[in-house]
Write a protein that holds these residues in place. Structure first.
Motif, short mmCIF file in Angstrom:
data_model
loop_
_atom_site.label_atom_id
_atom_site.label_comp_id
_atom_site.label_asym_id
_atom_site.label_seq_id
_atom_site.Cartn_x
_atom_site.Cartn_y
_atom_site.Cartn_z
N LEU A 10 -33.25 25.84 38.25
CA LEU A 10 -32.00 26.50 37.88
C LEU A 10 -30.93 25.45 37.56
O LEU A 10 -31.11 24.26 37.82
N SER A 11 -29.84 25.91 37.00
CA SER A 11 -28.72 25.01 36.71
C SER A 11 -28.00 24.64 38.00
O SER A 11 -27.59 25.52 38.77
N PRO A 12 -27.79 23.33 38.27
CA PRO A 12 -27.08 22.92 39.48
C PRO A 12 -25.58 22.71 39.27
O PRO A 12 -24.87 22.43 40.22
N ALA A 13 -25.11 22.80 38.00
CA ALA A 13 -23.71 22.51 37.69
C ALA A 13 -23.32 21.15 38.28
O ALA A 13 -24.07 20.19 38.16
N SER A 14 -22.20 21.08 38.99
CA SER A 14 -21.69 19.77 39.45
C SER A 14 -22.45 19.19 40.64
O SER A 14 -22.17 18.06 41.03
N VAL A 15 -23.40 19.92 41.20
CA VAL A 15 -24.27 19.29 42.21
C VAL A 15 -25.09 18.19 41.54
O VAL A 15 -25.64 17.31 42.22
N SER A 16 -25.14 18.19 40.21
CA SER A 16 -25.75 17.08 39.47
C SER A 16 -25.13 15.75 39.87
O SER A 16 -25.78 14.69 39.82
N LYS A 17 -23.86 15.78 40.26
CA LYS A 17 -23.16 14.55 40.63
C LYS A 17 -23.79 13.88 41.85
O LYS A 17 -23.63 12.67 42.05
N ALA A 18 -24.48 14.64 42.69
CA ALA A 18 -25.17 14.03 43.84
C ALA A 18 -26.29 13.12 43.34
O ALA A 18 -26.54 12.05 43.91
N TYR A 19 -26.99 13.53 42.28
CA TYR A 19 -28.02 12.68 41.67
C TYR A 19 -27.38 11.41 41.10
O TYR A 19 -27.91 10.30 41.26
N LEU A 20 -26.26 11.59 40.41
CA LEU A 20 -25.55 10.43 39.84
C LEU A 20 -25.13 9.46 40.94
O LEU A 20 -25.31 8.24 40.81
N ALA A 21 -24.56 9.99 42.03
CA ALA A 21 -24.10 9.13 43.13
C ALA A 21 -25.25 8.32 43.71
O ALA A 21 -25.12 7.12 43.97
N ALA A 22 -26.39 8.97 43.90
CA ALA A 22 -27.55 8.27 44.46
C ALA A 22 -28.04 7.19 43.49
O ALA A 22 -28.34 6.05 43.90
N ALA A 23 -28.13 7.52 42.20
CA ALA A 23 -28.61 6.55 41.21
C ALA A 23 -27.65 5.37 41.07
O ALA A 23 -28.09 4.22 40.93
N ALA A 24 -26.34 5.64 41.11
CA ALA A 24 -25.35 4.57 40.99
C ALA A 24 -25.39 3.64 42.19
O ALA A 24 -25.29 2.41 42.04
N LEU A 25 -25.53 4.20 43.38
CA LEU A 25 -25.65 3.35 44.57
C LEU A 25 -26.93 2.52 44.52
O LEU A 25 -26.93 1.35 44.92
N ASP A 26 -28.00 3.13 44.05
CA ASP A 26 -29.26 2.40 43.94
C ASP A 26 -29.13 1.25 42.94
O ASP A 26 -29.66 0.16 43.17
N ARG A 27 -28.44 1.48 41.81
CA ARG A 27 -28.32 0.46 40.77
C ARG A 27 -27.31 -0.63 41.12
O ARG A 27 -27.57 -1.82 40.97
N PHE A 28 -26.13 -0.21 41.60
CA PHE A 28 -25.03 -1.16 41.74
C PHE A 28 -24.73 -1.57 43.19
O PHE A 28 -24.18 -2.65 43.42
N GLY A 29 -25.03 -0.69 44.16
CA GLY A 29 -24.64 -0.96 45.55
C GLY A 29 -23.22 -0.48 45.83
O GLY A 29 -22.42 -0.29 44.92
#
Length: 483
Positions: free
Chosen positions: A64-83
C-alpha cells in the motif's frame, strides 16, 4: 480405518487452526480492523523485538501507499550512507583575482552542496566570511551553481503546478542550491492606524527580494486576524499576493510559500545579504548547471547541521523539500532525478533480509506511487534497532504523541502517548492515505515495532486522523499493558 479417521480429524483441526490464525492476530488490532470492515485497504503489524512474537496483524504483507512514512526509509538510508555527524558544505568560490582594493575581477560562484537545511542565517554567515576574506565588490556576476542537481523535473501534480502558482510551502521545487526549504517568506505587521494597509516586508532583507502585492488592511485591536497568501509567477518574476486583515497591536506574522525557482530564490536572497554586508555585485545574478571551474578557489564556506539534526527536522516536520533534496544526495552521479534517488533507497533496503517488495519514487512520500507493507516497515525498524551506532539518531527523529510537533497526534490514552514514538504519513489524492510506523515500549520495558497503512478507495468515505489514531491507540495500549 480408525487411524485413517484420526488422520482426517487431525488434518481438519490443523486446517481450522490455520484459518483462524489470521483472525487471532487481527484480534490484536480489534478496533483498527473495523476500518477494513468499512472497505478501507489495511496493512498492519505489531511485534516484539526480543522474541519476534507477532501481537497483531492485518494483511501485513499487503503493498500500500505509505505516504510520508517513506521518510523513515530515507532516514535509515541517509544514516547508513553518511552517518549521524555528516555535514553538507556550501561554498563561495571563484577563479578570478582579488585586487588590492577588494574587487573580485570576475564572477563569484555559489557552489550548492545539496544541504537540505540551508537557511538565510547560513547565507549571512557566508556573506560575513566573504567580507572577512577581503572582498568588497564583485566585478562580474553572482552565479548560483546547481550542478549537482537542479532544476529537478517535477513528477507530482503539486510540484508541477507550483511553478506557476502555489498556496503552500510543502510542494517546493528541488535543487542542490536551495535555501529556506525552497520557499519565500514575507512578514505581515499591522500599520499604526486602523484602516491603513498592513506593513508587508521580506523576512530576510530590508529591501524586497520578492514581488509583494499587499491586500491586507489593519483592523482595530479587537478585529481579529485572517491572512491568505498565494505566490504567483508573472512577467516580472515571483509575486507574493497577500490578502485579509490583521488586528492593531498584533505581532508580525510570517507566511511561507514555495518559489517558482529555488536557485533563483537563493540568488536574490544571497545578493541581498551581500549588499547588507557591504559587498556589491556589478553585473547582477544568474543560475547555472555548470560545475565551478577546477581552478576555482574557496573564498568562504559554511557547514550545515549534522545529519542527525537534519533528520529530526525532516521527520518531525515532515518537510518534503528537505526530504527529497536529501534523497537526491544519495544519487551517485550528478544531474540525477528523483526516481533515481528512490532507487538508491531501494538498493539500501534490498540488503535487509525478509523486507519484501519496496517501490519508492521519492523519499518524501509525496509521490502516491510509493509502495511498501506493514511487515516491510517493521523489518526496517527492527534492522535499525539492532544498529547500535545509528539507532539513537534514528529513533530520536520519531515523535512521541505526548509532545508531538504535529498537534493531531497528541491524542489517545496516556500510556499510548508516553510509550510510543512514531512517524505519520498523509495523502488526500488520488485516495486518502493515513499511515504510521514506529516503536513502543511495554510496561516492562520491552521494545516493539508497529506499522499501520490505511488506504482509501474510490468507494470509501473520507478518512480523517481521528478515525485511525483513536482505534490504533486503544489497540497498542492493550498490547503495551499485556506484554
Amino acid at each position: 480405518m480408525r487411524c485413517g479417521k484420526l488422520f482426517v480429524v487431525i488434518a481438519l483441526l490443523f486446517a481450522s487452526m490455520m484459518l483462524l490464525a489470521p483472525f487471532a492476530n487481527a484480534s490484536g488490532f480489534a478496533r483498527l480492523s473495523e476500518l477494513a470492515e468499512r472497505g478501507f485497504l489495511v496493512s498492519a503489524e505489531a511485534r516484539l523485538l526480543d522474541t519476534g512474537e507477532v501481537l497483531g496483524a492485518i494483511e501485513p504483507r499487503r503493498q500500500l501507499s505509505p505516504a510520508s512514512v517513506s521518510k523513515a526509509y530515507l532516514a535509515a538510508a541517509a544514516l547508513d550512507r553518511f552517518g549521524p555527524q555528516h555535514r553538507f558544505t556550501t561554498r563561495l568560490v571563484s577563479d578570478a583575482e582579488l585586487d588590492a582594493n577588494g574587487v573580485l575581477q570576475g564572477d563569484l560562484v555559489f557552489d550548492g552542496g545539496g544541504d537540505p537545511s540551508l537557511t538565510s542565517e547560513d547565507l549571512w554567515r557566508l556573506a560575513q566570511r566573504l567580507h572577512q576574506a577581503g572582498v568588497r565588490e564583485v566585478e562580474g556576476r553572482l552565479v548560483i551553481s546547481q550542478w549537482r542537481f537542479g532544476p529537478v523535473e517535477c513528477i507530482t501534480t503539486d510540484r508541477c503546478q507550483a511553478h506557476s502558482r502555489v498556496a503552500n510551502a510543502y510542494s517546493a521545487l528541488l535543487t542542490s542550491a536551495g535555501v529556506n526549504h525552497g520557499s519565500w517568506c514575507v512578514s505581515v505587521a499591522p500599520a499604526a492606524t486602523p484602516g491603513e494597509p498592513a506593513r508587508l516586508t521580506s523576512c530576510d532583507s530590508q529591501a524586497p527580494i520578492v514581488g509583494l502585492d499587499n491586500r491586507v488592511d489593519t483592523r482595530p485591536a479587537n478585529g481579529g486576524t485572517e491572512l491568505y497568501a498565494e505566490r504567483v509567477l508573472d512577467n516580472t518574476g515571483d509575486v507574493m499576493v497577500v490578502s485579509g486583515h490583521i488586528a492593531l497591536g498584533s505581532a508580525p506574522r510570517s507566511i511561507y510559500r514555495a518559489s517558482s525557482d529555488p536557485a533563483a530564490q537563493t540568488a536574490s536572497t544571497l545578493a541581498a545579504m551581500l549588499g547588507q554586508a557591504g559587498i556589491g555585485i556589478a553585473q547582477g545574478t544568474t543560475t547555472s548547471i555548470a560545475e565551478p571551474a577546477a581552478t576555482a578557489r574557496s573564498l568562504a564556506e559554511v557547514e550545515g547541521l549534522p545529519m542527525q539534526e537534519v533528520l529530526l527536522r525532516v521527520m518531525n516536520y515532515s518537510n518534503n523539500f528537505m526530504a527529497d533534496v536529501l534523497t537526491m544526495t544519495l544519487v551517485d552521479q550528478p544531474r540525477g532525478n528523483l526516481v533515481q534517488g528512490g532507487q538508491a533507497i531501494e538498493h539500501f533496503v534490498a540488503g535487509i533480509p525478509d523486507h519484501g517488495p519496496l517501490e519508492l519514487r521519492s523519499g518524501s512520500g509525496l509521490t502516491p506511487e510509493n509502495r511498501t507493507s506493514a511487515h516491510g516497515i517493521n523489518t526496517l525498524l527492527s534492522s535499525m534497532y539492532h544498529r547500535t551506532a545509528l539507532f539513537p539518531s534514528f529513533v530520536a527523529s520519531f515523535q512521541s504523541p505526548d509532545n508531538g510537533v504535529m498537534r493531531f497526534i497528541r491524542r489517545g490514552p496516556p500510556i499510548f502517548q508516553t510509550h510510543v514514538m512514531l512517524k505519520t504519513g498523509t495523502l488526500n489524492q488520488p485516495v486518502a492515505v493515513r499511515s504510521l510506523g514506529g516503536y513502543f515500549r511495554t510496561v516492562n520495558g520491552r521494545w516493539g515495532v508497529f506499522s499501520v497503512l490505511v488506504n482509501g478507495t474510490s468507494n470509501t468515505p473520507w478518512l480523517n486522523w481521528a478515525q485511525v489514531l483513536d482505534p490504533l491507540a486503544e489497540d497498542i495500549e492493550r498490547m503495551i499493558n499485556t506484554h
